[in-house]
Design a protein around this motif. Structure first.
Motif, short mmCIF file in Angstrom:
data_model
loop_
_atom_site.label_atom_id
_atom_site.label_comp_id
_atom_site.label_asym_id
_atom_site.label_seq_id
_atom_site.Cartn_x
_atom_site.Cartn_y
_atom_site.Cartn_z
N VAL A 266 -1.98 -5.41 18.00
CA VAL A 266 -3.12 -6.19 18.48
C VAL A 266 -3.78 -5.51 19.70
O VAL A 266 -4.42 -6.17 20.51
CB VAL A 266 -2.72 -7.65 18.80
N ILE A 267 -3.63 -4.20 19.78
CA ILE A 267 -4.27 -3.46 20.87
C ILE A 267 -5.79 -3.76 20.85
O ILE A 267 -6.39 -3.82 19.77
CB ILE A 267 -3.97 -1.94 20.75
N SER A 268 -6.38 -3.93 22.04
CA SER A 268 -7.81 -4.27 22.08
C SER A 268 -8.65 -3.02 21.78
O SER A 268 -8.20 -1.89 22.02
CB SER A 268 -8.18 -4.83 23.45
N HIS A 269 -9.86 -3.25 21.29
CA HIS A 269 -10.76 -2.12 21.01
C HIS A 269 -11.04 -1.33 22.29
O HIS A 269 -11.13 -0.10 22.27
CB HIS A 269 -12.07 -2.63 20.41
N GLN A 270 -11.11 -2.07 23.39
CA GLN A 270 -11.37 -1.42 24.69
C GLN A 270 -10.21 -0.48 25.07
O GLN A 270 -10.44 0.63 25.54
CB GLN A 270 -11.53 -2.52 25.73
N ASP A 271 -8.99 -0.95 24.83
CA ASP A 271 -7.83 -0.10 25.15
C ASP A 271 -7.79 1.14 24.24
O ASP A 271 -7.38 2.22 24.66
CB ASP A 271 -6.52 -0.88 24.99
N ILE A 272 -8.20 0.97 22.98
CA ILE A 272 -8.23 2.15 22.08
C ILE A 272 -9.23 3.16 22.62
O ILE A 272 -8.93 4.36 22.74
CB ILE A 272 -8.60 1.73 20.63
N ALA A 273 -10.42 2.68 22.99
CA ALA A 273 -11.46 3.60 23.50
C ALA A 273 -10.97 4.30 24.77
O ALA A 273 -11.12 5.52 24.91
CB ALA A 273 -12.74 2.82 23.77
N GLN A 274 -10.35 3.53 25.65
CA GLN A 274 -9.87 4.11 26.91
C GLN A 274 -8.75 5.13 26.65
O GLN A 274 -8.71 6.19 27.26
CB GLN A 274 -9.35 2.98 27.79
N GLY A 275 -7.86 4.79 25.72
CA GLY A 275 -6.76 5.69 25.38
C GLY A 275 -7.27 7.00 24.80
O GLY A 275 -6.78 8.08 25.13
N LEU A 276 -8.26 6.88 23.93
CA LEU A 276 -8.82 8.10 23.32
C LEU A 276 -9.51 8.96 24.37
O LEU A 276 -9.43 10.19 24.32
CB LEU A 276 -9.78 7.73 22.18
N GLU A 277 -10.15 8.32 25.32
CA GLU A 277 -10.78 9.07 26.43
C GLU A 277 -9.72 9.86 27.20
O GLU A 277 -9.90 11.03 27.53
CB GLU A 277 -11.42 8.08 27.41
N LYS A 278 -8.61 9.18 27.50
CA LYS A 278 -7.53 9.83 28.24
C LYS A 278 -6.94 10.99 27.41
O LYS A 278 -6.62 12.05 27.94
CB LYS A 278 -6.41 8.83 28.58
N LEU A 279 -6.81 10.74 26.10
CA LEU A 279 -6.27 11.81 25.24
C LEU A 279 -7.20 13.01 25.24
O LEU A 279 -6.74 14.16 25.31
CB LEU A 279 -6.08 11.28 23.80
N GLU A 280 -8.50 12.73 25.20
CA GLU A 280 -9.46 13.85 25.21
C GLU A 280 -9.33 14.66 26.50
O GLU A 280 -9.31 15.88 26.47
CB GLU A 280 -10.89 13.31 25.04
N LYS A 281 -9.18 13.95 27.61
CA LYS A 281 -9.02 14.64 28.90
C LYS A 281 -7.74 15.49 28.89
O LYS A 281 -7.71 16.61 29.39
CB LYS A 281 -8.93 13.63 30.04
N ALA A 282 -6.68 14.90 28.31
CA ALA A 282 -5.40 15.63 28.26
C ALA A 282 -5.54 16.90 27.43
O ALA A 282 -5.07 17.97 27.83
CB ALA A 282 -4.33 14.72 27.65
#
Ligand code: PLP
Length: 288
Positions: A266-282
């Motif tokens: 039940v991860i929120s859409h906002q958390d998915i977007a934020q996580g993907l942003e962090k992954l891109e930075k990584a």
């Protein structure tokens, strides 16, 4: 359970368990041995016997090897620890068919794939076949320790109270927790939400890969996804995990070449977007 049933019905000779290379079935001495990675089972003395490991998705090898001595075939309906490997439809059908032919039991280890993880309550429900025995744990308790084995009434008669057990088996608190988890996770909305979130992950990962091409494919099902590293990045899944950690993002690996994502259902859409942003930075930090 499978051994006991076979011994009761067909005799002690029918004891072979077929399992698959790279499979993972947990960390009791029996299950590390049924798992297909010797790194987990070596070093603890003589191993339980009569276990054969065949390559996953190899129908030919399976048909050649299986016999009337086969007691059970044990597998993950999607290999998790082994690298997020999906079974081919042909393989799944063949496994079910040879089990019927040879009176062997089909055991699905759904410890990782179960309880909504793939978008079905259990992964077998998306595969068109039904196992004889199913093991489930991990998310069954939503973090509270519980494991369970599901089987048919007919087979269950061979494992009566007293045949086998454990100190904490049937623990009332754990069972109450699991019932609450099952009530929530089995809701159609929860399961549909898994597929919706999978699509967001796949889109986001494809976008990152357009910018920084390090993945050869995104595989898996529901919220059990693996991003396989391409030729140039072989062996560097752990580097991605460490770089993600530096950005405050927890990911997993599945072997040296696959970055694994198993977020909350039940991860929120906002958390998915934020996580993907962090992954891109990584990933940017690694590429640069
Ligand atoms: C398919 C599968 N089976 C079993 C387990 C865990 O079993 P145990 O709690 O004995 O380590 C895992 C854990 O990752 C798993 O992925």
């Amino acid at each position: 359970m499978a051994r006991r049933y076979s011994a009761d019905v067909y005799g002690a000779e029918k004891s072979e368990i077929i399992a698959f290379k790279q499979g993972f079935h947990g960390r009791t001495f029996f299950t590390v041995t049924v798992g297909g990675q010797e790194a987990y089972s070596d070093g603890f003395g003589p191993k339980p016997g009569d276990i054969t490991h065949l390559p996953y998705n190899d129908v030919e090898a399976l048909r050649q090897h299986v016999s009337s001595r086969t007691c059970a075939i044990m597998m993950e309906p999607l290999q998790g620890e082994g690298g997020i490997i999906e079974p081919s439809e042909e393989f799944i059908q063949a496994v079910r068919e040879v089990c019927h032919q040879h009176n062997a039991l089909l055991i699905f280890d759904e410890v990782q794939t179960g309880n909504g993880r793939t978008g079905h309550f259990y992964a077998y429900q998306g595969l068109g076949i039904t196992p004889d025995i199913l093991s489930t744990a991990k998310s069954l308790g939503g973090g509270f320790p519980i494991g369970a084995m599901l089987t048919t009434t007919k087979l269950a008669e061979h494992l009566k109270v007293g045949t086998h057990g454990s100190t904490y088996g049937g623990n009332p608190l754990a069972c109450a927790v699991a019932e609450a988890v099952v009530d929530v996770v089995s809701q159609p909305e929860t399961l549909a939400g898994v597929a919706e979130r999978e699509a967001l992950f796949r889109q986001g990962l494809a976008k990152i890969n357009d910018k920084y091409p390090i993945f050869s494919e995104i595989r898996g099902k529901g919220l059990l996804l693996g991003a396989a590293l391409n030729e140039q990045w072989q062996g560097r899944a752990r580097d991605v995990l460490v770089a993600a950690g530096e950005q405050g993002l927890m990911v997993l690996v599945a072997g040296p070449n696959v970055v694994r994502f198993t977020p909350s259902l039940v991860i929120s859409h906002q958390d998915i977007a934020q996580g993907l942003e962090k992954l891109e930075k990584a990933i940017a930090s690694l590429v640069q």
